[in-house]
Each structure stands twice: as structure tokens, then as C-alpha cells.
Design a protein around this motif. Structure first.
Motif, PDB file in Angstrom:
ATOM      1  N   SER A   7     -32.561 -64.329 -68.900  1.00 40.16           N
ATOM      2  CA  SER A   7     -33.517 -64.525 -69.990  1.00 40.16           C
ATOM      3  C   SER A   7     -32.835 -65.038 -71.243  1.00 40.16           C
ATOM      4  N   LEU A   8     -31.678 -64.481 -71.558  1.00 42.42           N
ATOM      5  CA  LEU A   8     -30.944 -64.922 -72.740  1.00 42.42           C
ATOM      6  C   LEU A   8     -30.495 -66.375 -72.602  1.00 42.42           C
ATOM      7  N   CYS A   9     -30.008 -66.736 -71.439  1.00 39.09           N
ATOM      8  CA  CYS A   9     -29.590 -68.119 -71.213  1.00 39.09           C
ATOM      9  C   CYS A   9     -30.792 -69.071 -71.245  1.00 39.09           C
ATOM     10  N   ALA A  10     -31.905 -68.646 -70.660  1.00 42.83           N
ATOM     11  CA  ALA A  10     -33.110 -69.483 -70.664  1.00 42.83           C
ATOM     12  C   ALA A  10     -33.604 -69.722 -72.087  1.00 42.83           C
ATOM     13  N   THR A  11     -33.554 -68.691 -72.931  1.00 41.07           N
ATOM     14  CA  THR A  11     -33.961 -68.850 -74.329  1.00 41.07           C
ATOM     15  C   THR A  11     -33.078 -69.857 -75.051  1.00 41.07           C
ATOM     16  N   GLU A  12     -31.789 -69.838 -74.761  1.00 44.32           N
ATOM     17  CA  GLU A  12     -30.871 -70.783 -75.391  1.00 44.32           C
ATOM     18  C   GLU A  12     -31.123 -72.203 -74.911  1.00 44.32           C
ATOM     19  N   VAL A  13     -31.432 -72.362 -73.623  1.00 41.42           N
ATOM     20  CA  VAL A  13     -31.649 -73.693 -73.053  1.00 41.42           C
ATOM     21  C   VAL A  13     -32.887 -74.358 -73.660  1.00 41.42           C
ATOM     22  N   VAL A  14     -34.002 -73.614 -73.762  1.00 40.89           N
ATOM     23  CA  VAL A  14     -35.249 -74.218 -74.251  1.00 40.89           C
ATOM     24  C   VAL A  14     -35.273 -74.352 -75.768  1.00 40.89           C
ATOM     25  N   SER A  15     -34.288 -73.792 -76.468  1.00 44.23           N
ATOM     26  CA  SER A  15     -34.304 -73.835 -77.932  1.00 44.23           C
ATOM     27  C   SER A  15     -34.026 -75.229 -78.478  1.00 44.23           C
ATOM     28  N   LEU A  31     -35.468 -71.234 -61.229  1.00 42.00           N
ATOM     29  CA  LEU A  31     -35.241 -71.031 -62.663  1.00 42.00           C
ATOM     30  C   LEU A  31     -36.415 -71.490 -63.518  1.00 42.00           C
ATOM     31  N   TYR A  32     -37.426 -72.105 -62.906  1.00 41.33           N
ATOM     32  CA  TYR A  32     -38.570 -72.569 -63.686  1.00 41.33           C
ATOM     33  C   TYR A  32     -39.294 -71.403 -64.348  1.00 41.33           C
ATOM     34  N   ARG A  33     -39.460 -70.296 -63.613  1.00 44.18           N
ATOM     35  CA  ARG A  33     -40.199 -69.144 -64.163  1.00 44.18           C
ATOM     36  C   ARG A  33     -39.500 -68.550 -65.386  1.00 44.18           C
ATOM     37  N   PRO A  34     -38.205 -68.186 -65.326  1.00 42.85           N
ATOM     38  CA  PRO A  34     -37.574 -67.648 -66.541  1.00 42.85           C
ATOM     39  C   PRO A  34     -37.537 -68.646 -67.690  1.00 42.85           C
ATOM     40  N   LEU A  35     -37.390 -69.941 -67.391  1.00 44.45           N
ATOM     41  CA  LEU A  35     -37.413 -70.937 -68.465  1.00 44.45           C
ATOM     42  C   LEU A  35     -38.778 -71.021 -69.123  1.00 44.45           C
ATOM     43  N   LEU A  36     -39.839 -70.947 -68.308  1.00 46.18           N
ATOM     44  CA  LEU A  36     -41.184 -70.997 -68.883  1.00 46.18           C
ATOM     45  C   LEU A  36     -41.465 -69.753 -69.718  1.00 46.18           C
ATOM     46  N   GLU A  37     -41.057 -68.585 -69.240  1.00 47.32           N
ATOM     47  CA  GLU A  37     -41.240 -67.364 -70.010  1.00 47.32           C
ATOM     48  C   GLU A  37     -40.479 -67.422 -71.328  1.00 47.32           C
TER      49      GLU A  37
END
Length: 545
Positions: A7-15, A31-37
Motif C-alpha cells: 500500500s505504501l509503495c502504491a501510494t508513492e507510485v500514483v502520487s 497490482l492493479y487493485r492496490p494501485l487503484l485503492e
């Protein structure tokens, strides 16, 4: 809330939206689901749109929030809907978009999209997708017509060339012998008689094109719909539209709409998906409600029916009211799967037997502000619903010594199943509470108990809390402010409305009452029991369970 490393990595990626062209091509489907969340929680509508437009699975569910989480931002939801429409022309694999439970509170923190706004947005999306599909069909039809014209021109050129060749053959045949000329003419006459062209191929090629055929459904959109007088036409248009998007409804909430309009809506609603209907502030009347029950019986999965402030208002001086009650009873008997019935302020005192004419026992029964009579409570305590109830709300129905035996019998019948009970605003004094506590203590499965706005003294409140701490399953107690905590001037037996409006002595309430109640909790080791006198927080906690 503890965040995982993903979740932390996904938040950094979409930022950082500028980097999306780099990682969108390489991310695996898991990884689509955690990135979308992460995109929703970080309010990144551009990332939401790009992820949804490339969604790698057939189903996308958005809306079932974890406890403590906020609703997605309005812009994120709009980006999601726009991406779904764009994905229709990109051959997306998405087949089901599930937004059930997505509605937030209008105007609250984070600007979530409320139920009415989401309904309007969904209906607009469905209609626009249909219009876009028609435009694409028109373009494809135009291309097909151009291709047909090109084929016709090519055929005409070939025919002209064949005629030239035939003329040259006729000229050259004149120098031949009469016998050869006769044979050539005879052969040509036989070919014309058979209807075969000079080139040896049949003419008149035709391409069929059916522009009127409706497009197949590409994506099913499932949601909870909120319909009122302002959105009714748009919802009706969306449900009647045949196009690439098909709207389905899980829970339908209706406000201030006539019986005929509700019937029209039920006729065009997909039947197999509706689980519950909530009608509010619509003057139905007994006959109107009976008229609605017939189409409702055709929904095979219907489990919940709520009628709030619908003004049934039985008037025995009007002709046909008794017949309407019979129709109402017969209609309710057709709702074979109903598990939850919620009725608020229907103005039908003494008719609970009719309102509970259901073939299967209920699990949830809410009867606030129903003016229940002694006969109503006596029937309920002996009905087939009593032993299966998991949630019971009798708030704002006046209880006294004549009705309390029925309530005690009801609690005894439901003692092993009842999990949530509300007796708020029932005018229960210290004496009546003392008669009720033994039956209440026998409810071994009770998790929450609402007893607010009852005229209790401090001693009565202490007895209530002492009983509550001995109920090991109980987790929440909504208690009333004791009469000693109010400012002077309160009547001896105040109503629930007076208790709600009368000002409290804040100093006494926080320094005395809370201290004594918390001491009871500590002495009994019940740190897991929440005591509150806040109506809003209590109901919000129940929703989060």
C-alpha cells in the motif's frame, strides 16, 4: 490503521502522474487493485482513470469500505465513470462494474459523492454511452456504404471492359466465314437466354447492412440507486436504454414519488438483482401500498422493505378501507424472502397483525413512531417472528404497565437470537425499567442496546449500567441523561421530545455522571463495553460494524 508495504509503495507510485507512462506498461495484473485503492485514498483522479481504462479483470468492485475509511472523492468517481465509457471503444475486458455501497454523505470531509449525485452520474453515463454507440454505428454504416459504392464502381468498370471486348470480337468476326459467324451469334444468344453476363459471371452483388440492430451489452453497472422527483425521469431513461452499458440496482431508495411512478420504475427495473427497497415521504395510502406489493412480489431476491413517513393513515369512515387492508395482507403474503421490515410513522395503530402478514419469520423488525397499541404488542410477542428476531426497534412507542408484560414475553422469545435492541423514547421510568431488567438480562446474544430519552433518575441509570456489565455479549449501551443532569424546570414525567430539547447542566453531566458510570465499568472489568449518551456517534458506530 496499519498500512502494508504494498500500500505504501502504491501510494508513492500514483502520487506522480508524470511517471504513469513508464509504469502502466509493466505492472502485473495483481497490482492493479492496490494501485487503484491508493489512487482513491490519495485523491488521484487521473491515476484512477488510467487504471480503470486498462483494468485487466472482468469485474471491478468499488465501494465496500473498511471501518474508518472515507468515501472516495467525487472527482475520482467521475474519473472512474469516464474511464469505463472510454474503455468501451478500447476493447476492455471489463464486464461488471459494482458500485454498491459507494454513496457518501453529501458535503462531508473529502467531498464524497452522495447517493443522489452518484445515481444521476450513473444514469447520465448510461445514456451517453448509448448515444456514443449510435454515433459509432453511423460511422461504421457510412464506411460500409462507401465500400459498397467502391464495389459497385469496380463492377461497372469490369462490365464496360467486357462490352469493349465483345465489340472487338464482333468486328473481328465479320471477316470470318459465314459458318463461324453463325456459330458465334448462336452461342451469344444462348448465353443471353440463360441470363449470364458476357464475362461469364452473374451481376447484381448486394451487401446487407442492419443499422437498426441494438448494440450488445458490454458492461453491467450495479449500484444502489436514490430516486426522487428531480431524478426520476433520468433514471427511467437510463433503465429503458438499450446500449453497451446496462444499469442494475441492488438497493432502491425512493423519496416523494407517486404510486404510479414507483410502479413504472419497478416495471423497468432488472428483477433478479434487487435486494431491498426504501420508500420515504410518499403519501401511499393503504390502497397504494397494496398496489405496489404485487410488482414487488415478482422480485425473487427481495429481502428488505422500508416504509418511512409514507402516511398510510387508515380512515374507517372511507368506503373500501377494509377491502384495502385485505389486499395489503394478501400482498405481504407474497413476499416470501423478506427478512427485514422497517416501518416508521405509518399511522396504522392496531393493525400490526396486517403489517406482519409475512410467510417467513423476520430477522430485522423496526417499528419506531408507530403508535403501537397493547393489542399490537401482544400479537408481536406471540407471532412467529418473535423467536427469530436479531434486530428490534420499538423506539418512540409509549410503553406502560399494560404493555410491559408483552414486551417481556417478546424479549423472552427472542433471548437467544436478539443482537440489537432499541427502546429509546418509550417513556420508561425507574419503576418500569426495574420490571424490564430481568427479561433484558436474559438476552444472551445482545450486542447493542439503545435506551436514550427515557426519564430515568441517577439511581435508575446505575441499575441499568449494573445490569449491562453483567451481559457479557453487550458491547454498546446508549444511555439517557439522568433527570438530575438537566437544568431546572423540567416536568416530572417529560416526553422524549422535551428530554431532547431541554438544556443540560454540562458541569454536572461530565463531572458526576460519567465518573460514576466509568467506575462501574472498571470495577467489573468491562473495558470492552462502550457507554455513550451521544445519539449520532452511537448510530455511526452501528453502521460501521
Amino acid at each position: 490503521m496499519v498500512f502494508s508495504l504494498v500500500s505504501l509503495c502504491a501510494t508513492e507510485v500514483v502520487s506522480d502522474h508524470s511517471s504513469s507512462p513508464c509504469w502502466l506498461k509493466w505492472i502485473p495484473r495483481e497490482l492493479y487493485r492496490p494501485l487503484l485503492e491508493a489512487a482513491f485514498s490519495s485523491n488521484r483522479p487521473l491515476a484512477v482513470g488510467e487504471l480503470v481504462q486498462r483494468w485487466p479483470e472482468r469485474t471491478l468492485r468499488v465501494g465496500r469500505r473498511k471501518r474508518g475509511a472515507t468515501s472516495p472523492n467525487r472527482l475520482c468517481i467521475q474519473a472512474l465513470l469516464l474511464a469505463v465509457v472510454r474503455g468501451l471503444s478500447d476493447q476492455s475486458v471489463l464486464q461488471l462494474l459494482d458500485l454498491c455501497g459507494q454513496q457518501g454523505d453529501e458535503g462531508s470531509l473529502g467531498d464524497p459523492m452522495g447517493g443522489w449525485s452518484l445515481t444521476v452520474a450513473l444514469c447520465t453515463m448510461v445514456v451517453q454511452a448509448r448515444a456514443g454507440a449510435k454515433r459509432i454505428q453511423r460511422k461504421e454504416g457510412e464506411r460500409e456504404r462507401k465500400r459498397f459504392s467502391a464495389l459497385q464502381r469496380e463492377s461497372d468498370v469490369k462490365r464496360e471492359r467486357a462490352d469493349v471486348v465483345e465489340n472487338i470480337s464482333m468486328v473481328s468476326s465479320e471477316i470470318k466465314s459465314e459458318e463461324v459467324l453463325t456459330k458465334g451469334v448462336r452461342r451469344r444468344m444462348e448465353m443471353e437466354k440463360k441470363g449470364v453476363g458476357p464475362s461469364g459471371a452473374e451481376t447484381g452483388t448486394r451487401i446487407d447492412c442492419d443499422d437498426d440492430k441494438d448494440a450488445d451489452v458490454l458492461v453491467h453497472v450495479r449500484a444502489d440507486l436514490f430516486v426522487n422527483a428531480r431524478s426520476w425521469e433520468r433514471v427511467r431513461a437510463a433503465l429503458s436504454t438499450q446500449g453497451p452499458l446496462k444499469l442494475q440496482c441492488r438497493y432502491l431508495r425512493i423519496e416523494e414519488i407517486s404510486v404510479s411512478s414507483i410502479k413504472t420504475l419497478l416495471d423497468i427495473l432488472p428483477h433478479q438483482f434487487l435486494l431491498g427497497m426504501d420508500v420515504r415521504y410518499s403519501s401511499l395510502g393503504v390502497a397504494g401500498l397494496a398496489e405496489l406489493l404485487l410488482p414487488l412480489s415478482t422480485f425473487p431476491a427481495l429481502e428488505s422493505l422500508s416504509l418511512h413517513y409514507c402516511n398510510l393513515d387508515l380512515r374507517r369512515d372511507l368506503h373500501g378501507q377494509e377491502e384495502a387492508l385485505k389486499d395489503l395482507s394478501q400482498g405481504l403474503k407474497q413476499l416470501h424472502r423478506l427478512k427485514c421490515l422497517s416501518l416508521t410513522a405509518l399511522r396504522l395503530p392496531g393493525q400490526l397483525r396486517v403489517l406482519l402478514s409475512l410467510p417467513q419469520p423476520l430477522e430485522i423488525l423496526e417499528l419506531p413512531y408507530l403508535s403501537l397499541s397493547p393489542a399490537d404488542l401482544a400479537y408481536l410477542s406471540c407471532s412467529h417472528h418473535a423467536s427469530t428476531l436479531q434486530q428490534l426497534d420499538l423506539s418512540e412507542n409509549r410503553l406502560d404497565e399494560t404493555t410491559l408484560p408483552s414486551v417481556r414475553r417478546l424479549l423472552s422469545q427472542a433471548s437467544s437470537s436478539l443482537q440489537h435492541l432499541s427502546l429509546s423514547g418509550c417513556s420508561l421510568t425507574d419503576h418500569l425499567l426495574g420490571l424490564l431488567l430481568p427479561s433484558l438480562g436474559c438476552c444472551i446474544a445482545l450486542k447493542s442496546f439503545a435506551f436514550a430519552l427515557n426519564p430515568l433518575s441517577m439511581s435508575g441509570l446505575m441499575e441499568l449500567v449494573k445490569t449491562a456489565v453483567r451481559m457479557h455479549s453487550l458491547r454498546q449501551l446508549l444511555y439517557p441523561n439522568p433527570l438530575e443532569d438537566y437544568q431546572p424546570g423540567l416536568p416530572d414525567l417529560p416526553s422524549s421530545a422535551q428530554l431532547l430539547d431541554w438544556p443540560l447542566d454540562e458541569t454536572t453531566e461530565f463531572n458526576t455522571t460519567s465518573t460514576q458510570l466509568n467506575r462501574v465499568l472498571l470495577d467489573n472489568g468491562r473495558s470492552d463495553l462502550l457507554l455513550t449518551c451521544d445519539l449520532l456517534n452511537y448510530h455511526n458506530n452501528l453502521k460501521d460494524e
